[in-house]
Scaffold this active site. Structure first.
Site, PDB file in Angstrom:
ATOM      1  N   HIS A   1     -14.404   2.591   7.754  1.00  0.00           N
ATOM      2  CA  HIS A   1     -13.314   1.754   7.918  1.00  0.00           C
ATOM      3  C   HIS A   1     -13.822   1.087   6.517  1.00  0.00           C
ATOM      4  CE1 HIS A   1     -11.005  -1.890   9.453  1.00  0.00           C
ATOM      5  NE2 HIS A   1     -10.553  -1.718   8.282  1.00  0.00           N
TER       6      HIS A   1
ATOM      7  N   GLU B   1     -14.676   0.132  16.935  1.00  0.00           N
ATOM      8  CA  GLU B   1     -15.356  -0.041  15.605  1.00  0.00           C
ATOM      9  C   GLU B   1     -16.491  -0.644  16.267  1.00  0.00           C
ATOM     10  OE1 GLU B   1     -11.806   1.254  12.616  1.00  0.00           O
ATOM     11  OE2 GLU B   1     -12.870  -0.616  12.612  1.00  0.00           O
TER      12      GLU B   1
ATOM     13  N   ILE C   1       1.104  -1.333  -0.362  1.00  0.00           N
ATOM     14  CA  ILE C   1       0.359   0.118  -0.371  1.00  0.00           C
ATOM     15  C   ILE C   1       0.748   1.138  -0.156  1.00  0.00           C
ATOM     16  CG2 ILE C   1      -1.617   1.466   1.210  1.00  0.00           C
ATOM     17  CD1 ILE C   1      -2.717  -1.610   2.462  1.00  0.00           C
TER      18      ILE C   1
ATOM     19  N   SER D   1      10.206   2.308   8.414  1.00  0.00           N
ATOM     20  CA  SER D   1       9.520   0.424   8.229  1.00  0.00           C
ATOM     21  C   SER D   1       9.978  -0.207   9.378  1.00  0.00           C
ATOM     22  CB  SER D   1       9.818  -0.428   6.613  1.00  0.00           C
ATOM     23  OG  SER D   1      11.162  -0.359   6.312  1.00  0.00           O
TER      24      SER D   1
END
Length: 302
Positions: free
Chosen positions: A268, A249, A145, A164
């Site tokens: 989301h 959520e 991504i 990273s």
């Protein structure tokens, strides 16, 4: 093979008996679990109790990448395989991350509201926006991504840095986390939620960002300390946020982030495109066929 699709949509596949159930319908879900051999899982947390209601269950297939909503230990104890499908939603999530950056920079939400009220002209001077070109965007993560998003950002003239877990000394864009935050006008989150990344962006880390910086999160809500984020946004130290994910959520209407004009929110759904569903189902159906033939599963997690 009986497959339970835990999402409010239909799907047909040759050789599979696919039944669907909304993630909000716990009663129907409990009724369908006893006959399920495969569960196609999206977001509603899957517990040991759910698995106990599914004695025939052989595979939990995550439709997506993150498996933090699945009790992996419980699945392993019961001999239930777990697989995901990394990269299948990458294009959609990268595009949505770009969308949220632009929406915050160009003040899309307040302009939309003013226009609907008939107050679009003259434009409020306080809503003057900004451009991505010339800004520095820091990406938390170096996976597919982030790589796709990097290309999109560089195409519109942004400078891109990333961090990273493993240093990449051969890439001049790689930075340690603290250095990345100090250098970024916009920071975008693209790491999984683990014990290590929980509240990775807390008050201290958010405080490293330049004044007026923007935070974007299309990964997992708890990577950011929401309380710290609210404080930084209310104080004016941060210029805005674009959020597709939250610590809890579905996000409740009392969440203070929803009351801030400089925050753009989505529920989301960064992954939610027709193209993503097509890729999801292709992998999910293939794994069902492999399960039936006793072959190695694609992207098995446990």
């Amino acid at each position: 093979m009986r497959v339970l699709l835990h999402f409010d949509m239909e799907h047909e596949a040759s050789g599979l008996d696919v039944v669907s159930c909304s993630e909000q319908d716990d009663e129907r879900f409990a009724e369908l679990l006893p006959d399920a051999e495969v569960l196609w899982h999206v977001l509603r947390p899957l517990t040991a109790g759910d698995m106990d209601r599914a004695p025939k269950l052989r595979l939990i297939q995550k439709l997506g990448t993150g498996v933090n909503t699945i009790d992996l230990d419980a699945a392993e104890e019961r001999g239930i395989a777990v697989a995901n499908m990394p990269g299948q939603n990458a294009q959609a999530v990268a595009e949505t991350s770009l969308l949220l950056m632009l929406a915050v920079l160009r003040r899309v939400v307040p302009f939309d509201a003013r226009t609907r009220r008939g107050e679009g002209w003259p434009a409020d001077r306080g809503l003057v926006g900004g451009e991505l070109g010339g800004r520095t965007v820091g990406l938390l993560g170096g996976g597919e991504i982030a790589t796709l998003l990097r290309g999109m950002l560089e195409a519109v003239g942004a400078r891109v840095l990333y961090t990273s877990r493993r240093p990449r000394s051969g890439d001049p864009a790689w930075r340690e986390l603290d250095e990345l935050l100090r250098s970024s006008d916009i920071v975008s989150v693209h790491v999984p939620l683990t014990d290590e990344t929980h509240h990775l962006l807390d008050a201290e880390q958010l405080g490293l960002l330049p004044e007026g910086a923007i935070v974007v999160n299309t990964a997992r809500g708890a990577v950011i300390d929401e309380g710290a984020l609210v404080g930084a946004l209310r104080s004016g130290r941060l210029g805005g946020a674009g959020l597709d994910v939250f610590e809890r959520e579905p996000v409740g209407e009392g969440n203070p982030l929803l009351g801030l004009e400089n925050v753009v929110v989505m529920p989301h759904v960064a992954w939610l495109t027709r193209e993503t569903w097509d890729r999801y189902f292709a992998v999910a159906v293939e794994n069902c066929r492999r399960l039936g033939r006793g072959e190695e599963l694609l992207h098995r997690v446990r």
